[in-house]
Scaffold this motif. Structure first.
Motif, PDB file in Angstrom:
ATOM      1  N   ARG A  22       0.814  -1.218   0.000  1.00  0.00           N
ATOM      2  CA  ARG A  22       0.000   0.000   0.000  1.00  0.00           C
ATOM      3  C   ARG A  22       0.849   1.271   0.000  1.00  0.00           C
ATOM      4  N   LYS A  23       1.908   1.208  -0.770  1.00  0.00           N
ATOM      5  CA  LYS A  23       2.741   2.397  -1.001  1.00  0.00           C
ATOM      6  C   LYS A  23       2.891   2.523  -2.506  1.00  0.00           C
ATOM      7  N   MET A  24       2.737   3.762  -2.982  1.00  0.00           N
ATOM      8  CA  MET A  24       2.707   3.925  -4.432  1.00  0.00           C
ATOM      9  C   MET A  24       3.600   5.087  -4.869  1.00  0.00           C
ATOM     10  N   VAL A  25       4.427   4.846  -5.890  1.00  0.00           N
ATOM     11  CA  VAL A  25       5.312   5.902  -6.398  1.00  0.00           C
ATOM     12  C   VAL A  25       4.905   6.237  -7.833  1.00  0.00           C
ATOM     13  N   ILE A  26       4.638   7.533  -8.059  1.00  0.00           N
ATOM     14  CA  ILE A  26       4.222   7.993  -9.393  1.00  0.00           C
ATOM     15  C   ILE A  26       5.221   9.059  -9.842  1.00  0.00           C
ATOM     16  N   ALA A  27       5.741   8.930 -11.058  1.00  0.00           N
ATOM     17  CA  ALA A  27       6.743   9.897 -11.515  1.00  0.00           C
ATOM     18  C   ALA A  27       6.402  10.412 -12.909  1.00  0.00           C
ATOM     19  N   ASP A  28       6.595  11.721 -13.098  1.00  0.00           N
ATOM     20  CA  ASP A  28       6.421  12.324 -14.418  1.00  0.00           C
ATOM     21  C   ASP A  28       7.799  12.725 -14.944  1.00  0.00           C
ATOM     22  N   LEU A  29       8.097  12.347 -16.178  1.00  0.00           N
ATOM     23  CA  LEU A  29       9.421  12.608 -16.758  1.00  0.00           C
ATOM     24  C   LEU A  29       9.321  13.697 -17.824  1.00  0.00           C
ATOM     25  N   GLY A  30      10.093  14.751 -17.660  1.00  0.00           N
ATOM     26  CA  GLY A  30      10.009  15.897 -18.575  1.00  0.00           C
ATOM     27  C   GLY A  30       8.822  16.761 -18.205  1.00  0.00           C
ATOM     28  N   CYS A  31       8.742  17.112 -16.904  1.00  0.00           N
ATOM     29  CA  CYS A  31       7.537  17.777 -16.378  1.00  0.00           C
ATOM     30  C   CYS A  31       7.434  19.237 -16.789  1.00  0.00           C
ATOM     31  N   SER A  32       8.571  19.894 -17.122  1.00  0.00           N
ATOM     32  CA  SER A  32       8.616  21.332 -17.383  1.00  0.00           C
ATOM     33  C   SER A  32       8.228  22.099 -16.109  1.00  0.00           C
ATOM     34  N   VAL A 111       9.067   2.183  -8.835  1.00  0.00           N
ATOM     35  CA  VAL A 111       8.032   3.084  -9.378  1.00  0.00           C
ATOM     36  C   VAL A 111       6.829   2.275  -9.884  1.00  0.00           C
ATOM     37  N   HIS A 112       5.606   2.774  -9.584  1.00  0.00           N
ATOM     38  CA  HIS A 112       4.389   2.075 -10.009  1.00  0.00           C
ATOM     39  C   HIS A 112       3.804   2.651 -11.290  1.00  0.00           C
ATOM     40  N   LEU A 113       4.031   3.961 -11.512  1.00  0.00           N
ATOM     41  CA  LEU A 113       3.553   4.550 -12.760  1.00  0.00           C
ATOM     42  C   LEU A 113       4.517   5.649 -13.215  1.00  0.00           C
ATOM     43  N   PHE A 114       5.016   5.491 -14.441  1.00  0.00           N
ATOM     44  CA  PHE A 114       5.761   6.564 -15.096  1.00  0.00           C
ATOM     45  C   PHE A 114       4.827   7.225 -16.094  1.00  0.00           C
ATOM     46  N   CYS A 115       4.820   8.576 -16.109  1.00  0.00           N
ATOM     47  CA  CYS A 115       4.131   9.305 -17.171  1.00  0.00           C
ATOM     48  C   CYS A 115       5.156  10.203 -17.838  1.00  0.00           C
ATOM     49  N   SER A 116       4.959  10.468 -19.107  1.00  0.00           N
ATOM     50  CA  SER A 116       5.806  11.447 -19.777  1.00  0.00           C
ATOM     51  C   SER A 116       5.002  12.014 -20.933  1.00  0.00           C
ATOM     52  N   SER A 117       4.822  13.321 -20.912  1.00  0.00           N
ATOM     53  CA  SER A 117       4.002  13.931 -21.951  1.00  0.00           C
ATOM     54  C   SER A 117       4.822  14.893 -22.794  1.00  0.00           C
ATOM     55  N   ASP A 178       5.353  -5.582 -13.491  1.00  0.00           N
ATOM     56  CA  ASP A 178       3.927  -5.511 -13.854  1.00  0.00           C
ATOM     57  C   ASP A 178       3.304  -4.141 -13.640  1.00  0.00           C
ATOM     58  N   SER A 179       4.115  -3.110 -13.452  1.00  0.00           N
ATOM     59  CA  SER A 179       3.537  -1.772 -13.321  1.00  0.00           C
ATOM     60  C   SER A 179       3.395  -1.125 -14.695  1.00  0.00           C
ATOM     61  N   ARG A 180       3.126   0.184 -14.731  1.00  0.00           N
ATOM     62  CA  ARG A 180       2.739   0.782 -16.009  1.00  0.00           C
ATOM     63  C   ARG A 180       3.496   2.054 -16.359  1.00  0.00           C
ATOM     64  N   MET A 181       3.531   2.328 -17.656  1.00  0.00           N
ATOM     65  CA  MET A 181       4.115   3.589 -18.133  1.00  0.00           C
ATOM     66  C   MET A 181       3.184   4.142 -19.214  1.00  0.00           C
ATOM     67  N   VAL A 182       2.912   5.451 -19.155  1.00  0.00           N
ATOM     68  CA  VAL A 182       2.082   6.097 -20.177  1.00  0.00           C
ATOM     69  C   VAL A 182       2.888   7.254 -20.760  1.00  0.00           C
ATOM     70  N   VAL A 183       3.175   7.203 -22.053  1.00  0.00           N
ATOM     71  CA  VAL A 183       3.970   8.290 -22.642  1.00  0.00           C
ATOM     72  C   VAL A 183       3.289   8.857 -23.888  1.00  0.00           C
ATOM     73  N   SER A 184       3.515  10.138 -24.118  1.00  0.00           N
ATOM     74  CA  SER A 184       3.119  10.727 -25.404  1.00  0.00           C
ATOM     75  C   SER A 184       4.316  11.486 -25.947  1.00  0.00           C
TER      76      SER A 184
END
Ligand SMILES: C[S@@+](CC[C@H](N)C(=O)[O-])C[C@H]1O[C@@H](n2cnc3c(N)ncnc32)[C@H](O)[C@@H]1O
Length: 304
Positions: A22-32, A111-117, A178-184
């Motif tokens: 029950r601990k979750m790490v979320i990171a955004d890469l290239g956040c500006s 890390v549980h979720l990487f995002c990068s937009s 088995d975690s996730r990454m969402v990139v654009s």
């Protein structure tokens, strides 16, 4: 990216293997550093909260991490994070991670979720082959330019492949299994490489060509400018992801940024300002330009 981030978070929250403590790490890469810096992590946070509210369970402890290059304005980012933390109960830690996403940034399996937009089309550097052989990315002479296009395009393609492969490998290590990454990222519709590279370079080079002919910038420096941006096709991305092997693809979408947008908003002035926002740091450094020359760039862009 909202629905994709929401789906990824629900998937992570449902999977007891990814969230055992029950601990979750979320990171955004290239956040500006503007309002967009916290946009994706805010969506992830809200989705997490709603998911556990529905289950009538307390949410996990959340750690939010925002990454960008070291010269990013992290003072502004930190202020946005403090506000976010004050109004959102599950955040325990919120912090910044300065550094290139082409390097290791976080501990393995953390890390549980990487995002990068809208960031991964920036290469780690200009293609080395071109720089070493002093081949201009955009020759003013149309015939020479046409002849050299396959060489220029090939060098950019190889650099992107190398960079994106490394990015996947590094993030693969840092993710909890088995975690996730969402990139654009900016891409191109067609697999036809040569014409698209011409197009990406064309507008900027056209403006700079006018400025070089007016002696507003140095012609020799124009020849040695390599904008480190590459827009891959869907097929290219799929191939690299499959070859690298750390990730499997859940979903890929092509989105036209102008679709659904009020076309009256796309004025020449707005387009010129967008180009300036993206290119100003590189151009100022490369040509040693003043603010007035950049004003001239924006004016020329607006009338081109
Ligand atoms: C167009 S902005 C996108 C900002 C924000 N994510 C958004 O969607 O509005 C691209 C960002 O990527 C960052 N960037 C480019 N190369 C990077 C790298 N190698 N490592 C980390 N950040 C990078 C830039 O500094 C910039 O802030």
């Amino acid at each position: 990216m909202k629905p994709l981030v929401e789906a990824a978070i629900v998937d992570v929250c449902r999977n007891t293997r990814t969230l055992p403590c029950r601990k979750m790490v979320i990171a955004d890469l290239g956040c500006s550093s503007g309002p967009n810096a916290v946009a994706l992590v805010s969506i992830a946070l809200e989705t997490t909260r709603n998911h556990f509210l529905q289950l009538q369970q307390p949410p996990p402890e959340v750690s939010l991490l925002l990454n960008d290059l070291p010269y990013n304005d992290f003072n502004v980012v930190v202020k946005s994070l403090v506000v976010l933390r004050q109004i959102n109960e599950p955040i325990v830690v919120a912090g910044v991670v300065p550094g290139s996403f082409y390097e290791r940034l976080l501990p393995s399996g953390s890390v549980h979720l990487f995002c990068s937009s809208n960031s991964l089309h920036w290469l780690s550097k200009a293609p080395e082959d071109l720089r070493i052989k002093q081949i201009p990315a955009y020759d003013i002479d149309e015939n020479v330019r046409h002849e050299r296009l396959p060489v220029v395009a090939g060098a950019y393609t190889r650099q992107f492949r190398k960079d994106f492969t490394l990015f996947l490998k590094l993030r693969g290590k840092e993710l909890v299994p088995d975690s996730r990454m969402v990139v654009s990222l900016a891409g191109r519709r067609s697999d036809e490489l040569v014409t698209e590279i011409t197009h990406v370079w064309g507008t900027t080079a056209q403006i700079l060509g006018v400025m070089a002919s007016e002696c507003a910038i140095d012609k020799a420096k124009f020849d040695s400018l390599y904008i480190p941006v590459y827009a891959p096709s869907l097929k290219e991305l799929r191939e690299i992801i499959q070859e690298e092997g750390s990730f499997s693809i859940t979903e890929m979408r092509v989105h036209d940024p102008a679709s659904g947008m009020d076309s009256t908003l796309l004025t020449p002035n707005k387009i010129a300002n967008c180009m300036r926002a993206a290119l100003e740091p590189i151009m100022v450094q490369h040509f040693e330009l003043s603010g007035e020359v950049m004003d001239e760039f924006a004016r020329t862009a607006e009338s081109t």
